[in-house]
Design an enzyme around this catalytic site. Sequence first.
Site, mmCIF file in Angstrom:
data_model
loop_
_atom_site.group_PDB
_atom_site.id
_atom_site.type_symbol
_atom_site.label_atom_id
_atom_site.label_comp_id
_atom_site.label_asym_id
_atom_site.label_seq_id
_atom_site.Cartn_x
_atom_site.Cartn_y
_atom_site.Cartn_z
ATOM 1 C CE LYS A 164 8.358 -7.839 17.883
ATOM 2 N NZ LYS A 164 6.907 -7.707 18.174
ATOM 3 C CB ALA A 193 16.046 -12.897 22.048
ATOM 4 C CE1 TYR A 209 10.734 -5.515 18.627
ATOM 5 C CE2 TYR A 209 11.957 -5.677 16.559
ATOM 6 C CZ TYR A 209 10.778 -5.437 17.243
ATOM 7 O OH TYR A 209 9.639 -5.124 16.537
#
Length: 239
Positions: A143, A141, A139
Amino acid sequence: MRTYIITGASKGIGHATAVQLAKEGHQVIGLARSQPEDSAPFTEFVPVDLGDQNARLKVFEELAAKYRVDGILNNVGLVNPAPLGEITLDDFDAVIDMNLRVAIQLTQAVLPGMKERGWGRIVSTSSLVTAGVPFRTSYAAAKTALLSFTRSWALELAQFGITVNAVSPGPVATELFNTNNPPGSESRQRYIDGIPMKRTGTPEELAAANCFFLGESSSFVTGQNLYVDGGSSTGHAPI
Protein backbone atom coordinates in the site's frame (compact mmCIF):
# COMPACT_ATOMS: atom_id res chain seq x y z
CA MET A 1 -21.37 10.13 -19.05
CA ARG A 2 -18.00 8.56 -18.29
CA THR A 3 -16.88 4.94 -18.25
CA TYR A 4 -15.01 3.47 -15.29
CA ILE A 5 -13.37 0.15 -14.44
CA ILE A 6 -13.24 -0.99 -10.80
CA THR A 7 -11.22 -3.96 -9.55
CA GLY A 8 -12.44 -5.75 -6.45
CA ALA A 9 -15.92 -4.52 -7.36
CA SER A 10 -18.16 -7.26 -6.02
CA LYS A 11 -18.41 -5.98 -2.45
CA GLY A 12 -17.26 -3.39 0.07
CA ILE A 13 -15.67 -0.15 -1.09
CA GLY A 14 -15.50 -1.22 -4.73
CA HIS A 15 -19.20 -2.06 -4.91
CA ALA A 16 -20.23 1.09 -3.02
CA THR A 17 -18.21 3.18 -5.48
CA ALA A 18 -19.90 1.43 -8.40
CA VAL A 19 -23.32 2.22 -6.91
CA GLN A 20 -22.46 5.90 -6.53
CA LEU A 21 -21.00 6.21 -10.04
CA ALA A 22 -24.06 4.51 -11.53
CA LYS A 23 -26.34 6.93 -9.65
CA GLU A 24 -24.41 9.76 -11.27
CA GLY A 25 -25.22 8.28 -14.67
CA HIS A 26 -21.90 6.69 -15.54
CA GLN A 27 -21.03 3.31 -17.03
CA VAL A 28 -19.26 0.99 -14.60
CA ILE A 29 -17.36 -2.18 -15.47
CA GLY A 30 -16.69 -4.36 -12.45
CA LEU A 31 -13.99 -6.99 -12.03
CA ALA A 32 -13.71 -9.53 -9.22
CA ARG A 33 -13.37 -13.24 -8.65
CA SER A 34 -16.96 -13.68 -7.47
CA GLN A 35 -20.22 -12.29 -8.80
CA PRO A 36 -21.77 -9.48 -6.75
CA GLU A 37 -25.08 -10.09 -5.02
CA ASP A 38 -26.24 -6.82 -6.56
CA SER A 39 -25.19 -6.44 -10.19
CA ALA A 40 -27.48 -3.46 -10.86
CA PRO A 41 -24.74 -0.78 -10.80
CA PHE A 42 -22.68 -2.49 -13.49
CA THR A 43 -22.88 -1.97 -17.22
CA GLU A 44 -20.79 -5.14 -17.35
CA PHE A 45 -19.37 -7.37 -14.65
CA VAL A 46 -16.51 -9.72 -15.55
CA PRO A 47 -15.72 -12.59 -13.17
CA VAL A 48 -11.95 -13.01 -13.27
CA ASP A 49 -9.28 -14.32 -10.95
CA LEU A 50 -7.16 -11.18 -10.64
CA GLY A 51 -4.41 -13.31 -9.14
CA ASP A 52 -3.94 -14.96 -12.55
CA GLN A 53 -1.60 -12.70 -14.51
CA ASN A 54 -2.51 -14.03 -17.97
CA ALA A 55 -6.26 -14.13 -17.34
CA ARG A 56 -6.42 -10.58 -16.00
CA LEU A 57 -4.24 -9.15 -18.78
CA LYS A 58 -6.52 -10.69 -21.40
CA VAL A 59 -9.57 -9.14 -19.73
CA PHE A 60 -7.89 -5.73 -19.33
CA GLU A 61 -6.91 -5.60 -22.99
CA GLU A 62 -10.38 -6.70 -24.14
CA LEU A 63 -12.11 -4.06 -22.03
CA ALA A 64 -9.71 -1.32 -23.16
CA ALA A 65 -10.55 -2.22 -26.78
CA LYS A 66 -14.30 -2.47 -26.15
CA TYR A 67 -14.86 0.67 -24.05
CA ARG A 68 -13.75 4.29 -24.02
CA VAL A 69 -12.35 3.99 -20.50
CA ASP A 70 -12.18 7.34 -18.72
CA GLY A 71 -11.15 6.25 -15.26
CA ILE A 72 -10.13 3.32 -13.10
CA LEU A 73 -10.23 2.44 -9.43
CA ASN A 74 -7.36 0.15 -8.45
CA ASN A 75 -9.18 -1.31 -5.48
CA VAL A 76 -8.51 -5.04 -5.34
CA GLY A 77 -6.19 -6.10 -2.54
CA LEU A 78 -4.80 -8.99 -0.56
CA VAL A 79 -3.59 -8.82 3.06
CA ASN A 80 -1.95 -12.12 4.21
CA PRO A 81 -1.30 -10.89 7.79
CA ALA A 82 1.60 -12.53 9.64
CA PRO A 83 4.22 -11.70 12.27
CA LEU A 84 7.64 -10.97 10.81
CA GLY A 85 9.09 -14.37 11.69
CA GLU A 86 6.32 -16.23 9.86
CA ILE A 87 6.18 -14.35 6.56
CA THR A 88 6.81 -16.61 3.57
CA LEU A 89 8.15 -15.19 0.35
CA ASP A 90 5.30 -16.82 -1.56
CA ASP A 91 2.75 -15.01 0.59
CA PHE A 92 4.70 -11.78 0.24
CA ASP A 93 4.83 -12.14 -3.55
CA ALA A 94 1.06 -12.81 -3.67
CA VAL A 95 0.35 -9.56 -1.81
CA ILE A 96 2.67 -7.59 -4.08
CA ASP A 97 1.11 -9.14 -7.16
CA MET A 98 -2.49 -8.46 -6.22
CA ASN A 99 -1.97 -4.95 -4.92
CA LEU A 100 0.68 -3.65 -7.31
CA ARG A 101 1.07 -5.69 -10.47
CA VAL A 102 -2.68 -5.69 -11.08
CA ALA A 103 -2.69 -1.89 -10.77
CA ILE A 104 0.22 -1.53 -13.20
CA GLN A 105 -1.31 -3.87 -15.81
CA LEU A 106 -4.76 -2.28 -15.72
CA THR A 107 -3.34 1.23 -15.88
CA GLN A 108 -1.12 0.31 -18.81
CA ALA A 109 -4.08 -1.19 -20.67
CA VAL A 110 -6.25 1.93 -20.49
CA LEU A 111 -3.53 4.58 -20.61
CA PRO A 112 -3.19 4.93 -24.41
CA GLY A 113 -6.87 5.83 -24.76
CA MET A 114 -6.72 8.33 -21.91
CA LYS A 115 -3.67 10.01 -23.45
CA GLU A 116 -5.29 10.15 -26.86
CA ARG A 117 -8.42 11.83 -25.46
CA GLY A 118 -6.55 14.12 -23.07
CA TRP A 119 -8.64 13.11 -20.04
CA GLY A 120 -8.35 10.41 -17.42
CA ARG A 121 -8.72 9.54 -13.77
CA ILE A 122 -6.61 6.96 -11.93
CA VAL A 123 -7.49 6.32 -8.29
CA SER A 124 -5.93 3.68 -6.04
CA THR A 125 -7.06 2.34 -2.69
CA SER A 126 -4.16 2.58 -0.26
CA SER A 127 -4.56 2.17 3.51
CA LEU A 128 -3.97 3.64 6.94
CA VAL A 129 -1.57 0.71 7.53
CA THR A 130 1.11 2.68 5.66
CA ALA A 131 1.64 4.50 8.98
CA GLY A 132 2.76 1.18 10.52
CA VAL A 133 0.69 -1.69 11.88
CA PRO A 134 1.95 -4.94 13.46
CA PHE A 135 1.61 -8.13 11.37
CA ARG A 136 1.04 -6.18 8.13
CA THR A 137 4.57 -6.15 6.69
CA SER A 138 3.56 -7.28 3.20
CA TYR A 139 0.31 -5.34 2.99
CA ALA A 140 1.80 -2.10 4.33
CA ALA A 141 4.71 -2.37 1.90
CA ALA A 142 2.32 -2.82 -1.03
CA LYS A 143 0.00 0.00 0.00
CA THR A 144 2.97 2.32 0.55
CA ALA A 145 4.20 1.48 -2.94
CA LEU A 146 0.76 2.45 -4.30
CA LEU A 147 1.29 5.91 -2.83
CA SER A 148 4.65 6.07 -4.60
CA PHE A 149 2.92 5.03 -7.84
CA THR A 150 0.40 7.81 -7.28
CA ARG A 151 3.01 10.55 -6.97
CA SER A 152 5.19 9.29 -9.81
CA TRP A 153 2.32 8.73 -12.22
CA ALA A 154 0.77 12.10 -11.35
CA LEU A 155 3.95 13.89 -12.42
CA GLU A 156 4.30 11.77 -15.53
CA LEU A 157 0.70 12.08 -16.72
CA ALA A 158 -0.31 15.62 -15.73
CA GLN A 159 0.59 16.95 -19.19
CA PHE A 160 -2.00 14.59 -20.71
CA GLY A 161 -4.94 15.76 -18.59
CA ILE A 162 -4.81 12.61 -16.46
CA THR A 163 -5.00 12.92 -12.69
CA VAL A 164 -3.71 10.27 -10.29
CA ASN A 165 -4.77 10.14 -6.64
CA ALA A 166 -5.15 7.71 -3.75
CA VAL A 167 -7.61 7.19 -0.94
CA SER A 168 -6.44 5.61 2.32
CA PRO A 169 -9.23 4.08 4.42
CA GLY A 170 -9.07 3.51 8.12
CA PRO A 171 -11.16 0.66 9.58
CA VAL A 172 -14.26 0.29 7.41
CA ALA A 173 -17.27 -1.88 8.18
CA THR A 174 -17.05 -4.07 5.10
CA GLU A 175 -18.27 -7.65 5.03
CA LEU A 176 -14.73 -8.92 5.58
CA PHE A 177 -14.07 -6.54 8.48
CA ASN A 178 -17.38 -7.43 10.14
CA THR A 179 -16.63 -11.15 9.80
CA ASN A 180 -13.18 -10.82 11.33
CA ASN A 181 -14.27 -8.26 13.93
CA PRO A 182 -17.95 -8.84 14.75
CA PRO A 183 -19.91 -6.21 16.70
CA GLY A 184 -19.15 -6.52 20.40
CA SER A 185 -15.82 -8.29 19.86
CA GLU A 186 -12.61 -7.26 21.60
CA SER A 187 -10.80 -6.79 18.30
CA ARG A 188 -13.49 -4.46 16.94
CA GLN A 189 -13.42 -2.37 20.11
CA ARG A 190 -9.65 -2.13 19.86
CA TYR A 191 -10.00 -0.63 16.38
CA ILE A 192 -12.70 1.79 17.53
CA ASP A 193 -10.64 2.92 20.51
CA GLY A 194 -7.96 4.11 18.10
CA ILE A 195 -10.36 6.20 16.01
CA PRO A 196 -11.03 9.75 17.26
CA MET A 197 -14.59 9.58 15.88
CA LYS A 198 -15.11 6.35 17.88
CA ARG A 199 -16.70 4.43 15.05
CA THR A 200 -15.75 2.57 11.90
CA GLY A 201 -16.26 4.08 8.48
CA THR A 202 -18.76 2.87 5.91
CA PRO A 203 -18.08 1.78 2.33
CA GLU A 204 -20.28 4.67 1.17
CA GLU A 205 -18.03 7.20 2.92
CA LEU A 206 -15.03 5.81 1.05
CA ALA A 207 -17.02 5.77 -2.19
CA ALA A 208 -17.67 9.51 -1.81
CA ALA A 209 -13.93 10.19 -1.77
CA ASN A 210 -13.31 7.86 -4.71
CA CYS A 211 -16.05 9.51 -6.77
CA PHE A 212 -14.62 12.97 -6.08
CA PHE A 213 -11.23 11.94 -7.46
CA LEU A 214 -12.85 10.10 -10.39
CA GLY A 215 -15.09 13.02 -11.32
CA GLU A 216 -14.98 16.34 -13.12
CA SER A 217 -14.59 18.56 -10.07
CA SER A 218 -11.16 17.18 -9.09
CA SER A 219 -9.52 18.34 -12.33
CA PHE A 220 -6.81 20.39 -10.54
CA VAL A 221 -6.02 17.76 -7.90
CA THR A 222 -3.34 15.19 -8.62
CA GLY A 223 -0.64 13.27 -6.76
CA GLN A 224 -2.63 13.38 -3.53
CA ASN A 225 -3.51 10.84 -0.85
CA LEU A 226 -6.69 11.41 1.15
CA TYR A 227 -7.09 9.66 4.50
CA VAL A 228 -10.72 8.72 5.16
CA ASP A 229 -10.22 7.34 8.62
CA GLY A 230 -12.23 9.23 11.23
CA GLY A 231 -9.11 11.14 12.28
CA SER A 232 -6.93 8.08 12.96
CA SER A 233 -4.00 9.34 10.88
CA THR A 234 -4.03 12.62 12.80
CA GLY A 235 -3.49 10.93 16.13
CA HIS A 236 -4.84 11.67 19.57
CA ALA A 237 -5.11 15.08 21.20
CA PRO A 238 -2.16 15.52 23.60
CA ILE A 239 -4.40 17.08 26.28
